[in-house]
Design a protein around this motif. Structure first.
Motif, short mmCIF file in Angstrom:
data_model
loop_
_atom_site.label_atom_id
_atom_site.label_comp_id
_atom_site.label_asym_id
_atom_site.label_seq_id
_atom_site.Cartn_x
_atom_site.Cartn_y
_atom_site.Cartn_z
N THR A 52 0.80 -1.18 -0.13
CA THR A 52 0.16 -0.05 -0.06
C THR A 52 0.71 1.27 -0.09
O THR A 52 2.08 1.04 0.47
N VAL A 53 0.44 2.29 -0.77
CA VAL A 53 1.31 3.63 -0.62
C VAL A 53 0.33 4.67 -0.84
O VAL A 53 -0.57 4.64 -1.44
N MET A 54 0.73 6.00 -0.37
CA MET A 54 -0.18 7.00 -0.20
C MET A 54 -0.05 7.63 -2.05
O MET A 54 1.18 7.71 -2.33
N LEU A 55 -1.05 7.68 -2.46
CA LEU A 55 -0.98 8.61 -3.92
C LEU A 55 -2.36 9.65 -3.90
O LEU A 55 -3.40 9.34 -3.75
N GLY A 56 -1.72 10.74 -4.20
CA GLY A 56 -2.57 11.92 -4.28
C GLY A 56 -3.47 12.08 -3.17
O GLY A 56 -4.81 12.21 -3.29
N GLY A 57 -3.10 11.90 -1.98
CA GLY A 57 -3.70 12.14 -0.86
C GLY A 57 -4.50 10.95 -0.13
O GLY A 57 -5.30 11.04 0.92
N THR A 58 -4.40 9.68 -0.95
CA THR A 58 -5.07 8.65 -0.54
C THR A 58 -4.39 7.32 -0.60
O THR A 58 -3.45 7.12 -1.42
N GLU A 59 -4.59 6.43 0.23
CA GLU A 59 -3.84 5.00 0.30
C GLU A 59 -4.45 4.28 -0.68
O GLU A 59 -5.67 4.02 -0.95
N VAL A 60 -3.39 4.03 -1.57
CA VAL A 60 -3.83 2.74 -2.69
C VAL A 60 -3.13 1.53 -2.47
O VAL A 60 -1.95 1.28 -1.79
N THR A 61 -3.80 0.44 -3.23
CA THR A 61 -3.07 -0.88 -3.02
C THR A 61 -2.54 -1.28 -4.27
O THR A 61 -3.22 -1.03 -5.36
N ILE A 62 -1.65 -2.12 -4.06
CA ILE A 62 -1.07 -2.85 -5.49
C ILE A 62 -0.87 -4.28 -4.84
O ILE A 62 -0.22 -4.46 -3.91
N ALA A 63 -1.37 -4.96 -5.76
CA ALA A 63 -1.19 -6.60 -5.49
C ALA A 63 -0.78 -7.19 -6.86
O ALA A 63 -1.05 -6.93 -7.90
N GLY A 64 -0.01 -8.45 -6.77
CA GLY A 64 0.37 -8.90 -7.65
C GLY A 64 0.78 -10.54 -7.47
O GLY A 64 0.81 -10.79 -6.28
N ILE A 65 0.47 -11.43 -8.56
CA ILE A 65 0.96 -12.49 -8.62
C ILE A 65 1.92 -12.91 -9.60
O ILE A 65 1.94 -12.31 -10.77
N ALA A 66 2.69 -13.87 -9.36
CA ALA A 66 3.77 -14.40 -10.58
C ALA A 66 3.83 -16.10 -10.64
O ALA A 66 3.52 -16.58 -9.53
N LYS A 67 4.25 -16.32 -11.46
CA LYS A 67 4.65 -17.71 -11.72
C LYS A 67 6.10 -17.83 -12.55
O LYS A 67 6.36 -16.90 -13.28
N GLY A 68 6.71 -18.96 -12.62
CA GLY A 68 8.03 -19.34 -13.07
C GLY A 68 8.73 -19.85 -11.83
O GLY A 68 8.42 -19.77 -10.76
N SER A 69 9.73 -20.31 -12.06
CA SER A 69 10.51 -20.53 -13.15
C SER A 69 10.83 -22.02 -13.28
O SER A 69 12.13 -22.69 -13.45
N GLY A 70 9.78 -22.81 -12.50
CA GLY A 70 9.97 -24.04 -12.76
C GLY A 70 9.69 -24.53 -14.03
O GLY A 70 8.95 -23.83 -15.08
N MET A 71 9.55 -25.89 -14.46
CA MET A 71 9.69 -26.12 -15.75
C MET A 71 9.19 -27.75 -15.81
O MET A 71 9.71 -28.62 -14.98
N ILE A 72 8.67 -28.40 -16.71
CA ILE A 72 8.39 -29.80 -17.27
C ILE A 72 8.66 -29.84 -18.33
O ILE A 72 8.33 -29.05 -19.25
N ALA A 73 9.40 -30.97 -18.65
CA ALA A 73 9.91 -31.27 -19.95
C ALA A 73 8.56 -31.62 -20.67
O ALA A 73 7.73 -32.58 -20.18
N PRO A 74 8.28 -30.97 -21.94
CA PRO A 74 9.14 -30.19 -22.67
C PRO A 74 8.46 -28.79 -22.47
O PRO A 74 8.65 -28.07 -23.51
N ASP A 75 7.92 -28.42 -21.27
CA ASP A 75 7.68 -27.05 -21.22
C ASP A 75 8.80 -26.09 -20.94
O ASP A 75 10.04 -26.44 -20.85
N MET A 76 8.41 -24.81 -21.24
CA MET A 76 9.44 -23.77 -21.24
C MET A 76 9.18 -22.94 -19.84
O MET A 76 8.04 -22.89 -19.69
N ALA A 77 10.11 -22.70 -19.35
CA ALA A 77 10.07 -21.72 -18.03
C ALA A 77 9.77 -20.48 -18.57
O ALA A 77 10.27 -19.95 -19.18
N THR A 78 8.44 -20.21 -18.06
CA THR A 78 7.92 -18.94 -18.39
C THR A 78 7.60 -18.26 -17.22
O THR A 78 7.09 -18.79 -16.35
#
Lengths: 412, 412
Positions: B170-196
Motif C-alpha cells: 500500500t502507498v499514499m497517492l494523491g492524498g489517498t492510500e492505494v493498494t498494489i497486489a500481484g501474483i507471478a509464476k515461473g521458473s519451474g519447468m516440466i519437460a518439454p515445457d518452457m520456463a515462462t
C-alpha cells in the motif's frame, strides 16, 4: 586434489605425431601442484622461428597472457614453457615476477633473449606460482629435449583433461610439403581450477610473422570461436603458432596476400577445428558432441550468433543430455539471440529430420528417427531461419550431472 | 507428466491478499493438459481500468504476446484470461485462431470488446492450444468471480512452480492510500515445457495508461531484469499491470512526470522485486538465493552487465552449489563481461569478508567466516571494480543437480 575423472565417452585417440623440423620437446615433473605426473613442458624452436598468437578476450587475464602479448610484438620465438597446476592469474606483482624469472632463466639456458620465450600456465587461480620449482626443472627439461616427444607434451599440459589431444596435417606450400602439428588442453577442470584452453601449434613452414598472425586469427575464428562448453571464458585461453622455417619452399613475403597461403590456411583451420572438437569432446561431463548448422540467417555473423545462443543455452543442453529432441527450447534460443528471426519462417531439424517448419510442427511428423538419433553420441541440429543466405556451424556438448559433479565439488 | 517436484527450500509463504477494489478473480480446471488441478484463471477488472505491459524480448514470441501487444495500444482492459499447460507458442495459424476465439468468447460474456481482453498462456510449446476447453470453462469462471480469490489465482497460473507467489503493497497517492497486489509464476519447468515468467499486478489507483506504462517499464528494469535463473529467455514472458481507478485520489494527468507518482513507482518496484525474488527462489533446482552487489563500475549499466555475467556463469553457479567461495571464477566472469574492468583494481568479497583486493588475495585472509557463509541459504557476493561510481545489484540462484534432473528428463 585431482580426483580421477572417468575418461570421456567421446574420446578420440591421439594420432601419431612424428617430428616437425626445428621443434624439440620435453616434459618434467616439477611438483607445482600435482604429484606423480609431469606438469612442466618445454618446447624449443630453431633460430629464426616466427610466432603468432591469439588470446582470451578476458579483461582480467593472467600474467602469462600479458607477457605473451608483449613478446609477440617481436614476432620471434625460441622457446615455450608451459606449466599445469597453477594458472598464475590474479597473483598481482608476484605473478609478474614469476613470468619474468621463468623467461629469464629459460633464455639464459638457451642463449636467447627473454622476449623469445613464450609462457603459458593453467590451473588454480589466485595462488602465487611457485616458479622456483619450474626454473629448477629447466636443466632436466633442456636435457630431455627430443623431436619425438609430442605425445609427452600433450600429456604434460593436461589439467583434468581425460585424454591427451593432438592433431597433424601436411599441405603443399610454395612447391614443398610442409607439416603442421598441434596439441591442446581444456576443458576439464578441478575445483578450484579454471577450465583453460591452451593450444600450441608448430609448423616447419617459413612464414613471416604478419602472414602467420593473419592465418592464425582467421583459423581460430573458424574453429575455436565456433565451439563452446559452458559459455564461460577463461582468463588464460591461449593459441600460439610457431613456424620454424626449416622447410625449403618458395619465399613468402611479409605482405603476401592470404591467397598466397590459401592451402596452408585451410590446413591450419582444419587442424585447429580438429583440436577444438577434441576439447569439446572432453568438456566437463560431456556425453554427447553436438553440431549445430544454422542456415538462412541474414548474414554469416548473424548465423554464428544464433548458433552460439543455441549452443550456450542450458535448456537446450540439458534436453540433449536427456536425449529429448525438444525443439521448443531451440525456438526459445533462436528467439533470445537478438538476431533477425521470424517465428513463421523458422525450421528446425534433428538428425536429418525436419520437425518444425514455417512456424509449426511438420504435419505427420514421425518422431521415431529423431528419438533414435538423440540416443547417439553425435547429435546434429539444423536450424533454418528462412530470411537470407547467412550460414554458420558451431559445436557444443550436452550439460549433464557430470558437469555439476566436477564444478560443484568442494575445494580440497 | 508433471512429476511432483520437492518444494523449494527457499520458499517464502504467500502473504494475505485482501481484495483490490475493482478486481474479481476465478479459477477452473479446464483439463487443458493437467489433471486434478486448476489450470484456467479469469481476472475481471472494473470498467475504466487502464493497463500497461512489458513482454519478452524474444523474436519468436507466442501468439498471446502478439495479441497483448496489439491490445495494449488501446490502454484499456476489462479482463485477463490465463491458461497453464500449453504456451500457444510456435502454433502458427492455429495459435492466432485460439487467441481470437478466446478473446471473443470472453468479451461476449462480459459485454466488452475483444481488445479489452488480455491473454497469457504457459506450458508446452508447439502443440495447438485446445482453446475450446478454455472457452467451455468461461461460464464457470464467470460464475466463480470473487474479490477474495487472489490465492486461487496464484495457484491457477502455476506450471511446475513449487509454491504460489504473491505480494502486496500500500502507498499514499494523491492524498489517498492505494493498494498494489500481484501474483507471478515461473521458473519451474516440466519437460518439454518452457520456463515462462508471468506476472499480473492490479491496483485501485486511477492512472492514465501512459503513466502506468512508464512506471511499469521502470519497475521491471529494476526488478525482473535484475534476476536470472539460467540466462534463457522464454517466448512468453509477460508482466501486466492493471489500474482499476476505484481509489478516490487526486487526478493524475496523462502527461504527469514520473515524480508525480514517485511513491507509487517505488512501491511498484518493491512489489515486483519481491515477486522476482520469489521466482528466483523457485528456480529449477535452486538451493541458494544469491545476491550480487557490483560497485565501482564505470556506469550503472556497466555494473548491471558485470553483475549479470557473474549471475549467469555456470562456473560461478556450480561453485555456489558446492558451497565453494571460488573467487577465481568470479574474476573470470568479470573478465568475460566485456565491460571496463582492471584486474589490478578488482576486489571480491563474500558474506561481508573481502577475499581478494587490488589484484591479489587479501594478506592473511581467514577463510573461516566465508566458509560458514557459503553453507547458508542466502549468499552475498560483493564485487568492486575500482574504476568509477556505477553500481547495481542482481540476484540469481545456484546451479545444481536438481536443474539437470528437471530439465534433462525425457518427455513422457
Amino acid at each position: 586434489m585431482a580426483k580421477a575423472l572417468p575418461v570421456s565417452p567421446l574420446l578420440v585417440p591421439i594420432p601419431e605425431m612424428p617430428p616437425v623440423a626445428g621443434v624439440r620437446l620435453a616434459t618434467a615433473a616439477a611438483g607445482i601442484r600435482y604429484q606423480g605426473r609431469t606438469d612442466s613442458t618445454l618446447i624449443e624452436f630453431a633460430p629464426g622461428t616466427t610466432v603468432a598468437g591469439v588470446f582470451t578476450r578476458s579483461l582480467c587475464p593472467g600474467a602469462p597472457i600479458d607477457w605473451c602479448r608483449a613478446a609477440l610484438k617481436n614476432g620471434k620465438a625460441r622457446a615455450l614453457v608451459v606449466n599445469a597446476g597453477n594458472a598464475n592469474v590474479f597473483t598481482g606483482r608476484a605473478g609478474v615476477e614469476a613470468v619474468k624469472a621463468t623467461a629469464a632463466a629459460t633464455a639464459e639456458l638457451l642463449g636467447c633473449k627473454p622476449r623469445d620465450v613464450f609462457l603459458a600456465s593453467t590451473g588454480v587461480i589466485g595462488e602465487p606460482l611457485p616458479y622456483e620449482r619450474l626454473t629448477a626443472a629447466l636443466p632436466e627439461l633442456l636435457a630431455g629435449l627430443s623431436p619425438d616427444r609430442w605425445h609427452d607434451a600433450a600429456r604434460g599440459i593436461m589439467t583434468t583433461d581425460t585424454f591427451p589431444k593432438g592433431a597433424r596435417r601436411t599441405v603443399m606450400l610454395g612447391g614443398t610439403e610442409v607439416t603442421i602439428a598441434g596439441i591442446a588442453k581444456g576443458s576439464g577442470m578441478i575445483a578450484p581450477d579454471m577450465a583453460t584452453m591452451l593450444c600450441f601449434v608448430a609448423t616447419d613452414a617459413k612464414l613471416p610473422a604478419p602472414v602467420l598472425q593473419a592465418a592464425l586469427k582467421a583459423a581460430v575464428d573458424a574453429s575455436f570461436n565456433r565451439t563452446t562448453v559452458d559459455s564461460d571464458t577463461s582468463t588464460s585461453d591461449t593459441v600460439l603458432l610457431f613456424a620454424t622455417g626449416q622447410a625449403k619452399h618458395d619465399r613468402i613475403a611479409a605482405d603476401a596476400p592470404g591467397s598466397a597461403v590459401r592451402g596452408f590456411r585451410a590446413a591450419l583451420t582444419d587442424l585447429l577445428l580438429d583440436l577444438a572438437l577434441q576439447v569439446v569432446r572432453d568438456g566437463e561431463g560431456a556425453q554427447k558432441l553436438v553440431r549445430i548448422d544454422v542456415t538462412g540467417a541474414v548474414t554469416a555473423k548473424s548465423a554464428h550468433r544464433i548458433g552460439m545462443a543455441i549452443a550456450n543455452s542450458p535448456l537446450v543442453k540439458t534436453a540433449i543430455a536427456g536425449e529429448d529432441a525438444n525443439w521448443g527450447r531451440i525456438v526459445m534460443a533462436v528467439g533470445k539471440a537478438g538476431e533477425p528471426a521470424d517465428r513463421d519462417t523458422l525450421s528446425i531439424g534433428v538428425g536429418g529430420t525436419w520437425m518444425a517448419r514455417e512456424g509449426g510442427v511438420v504435419p505427420g511428423y514421425d518422431e521415431g528417427p529423431v528419438v533414435a538419433h538423440m540416443k547417439g553420441r553425435e547429435i546434429e541440429i539444423a536450424v533454418d531461419i528462412g530470411l537470407g543466405k547467412g550460414k554458420a556451424t558451431v559445436w557444443t556438448c550436452d550439460l549433464t550431472h557430470g558437469y555439476i559433479d566436477i564444478n560443484g565439488a568442494y575445494r580440497s
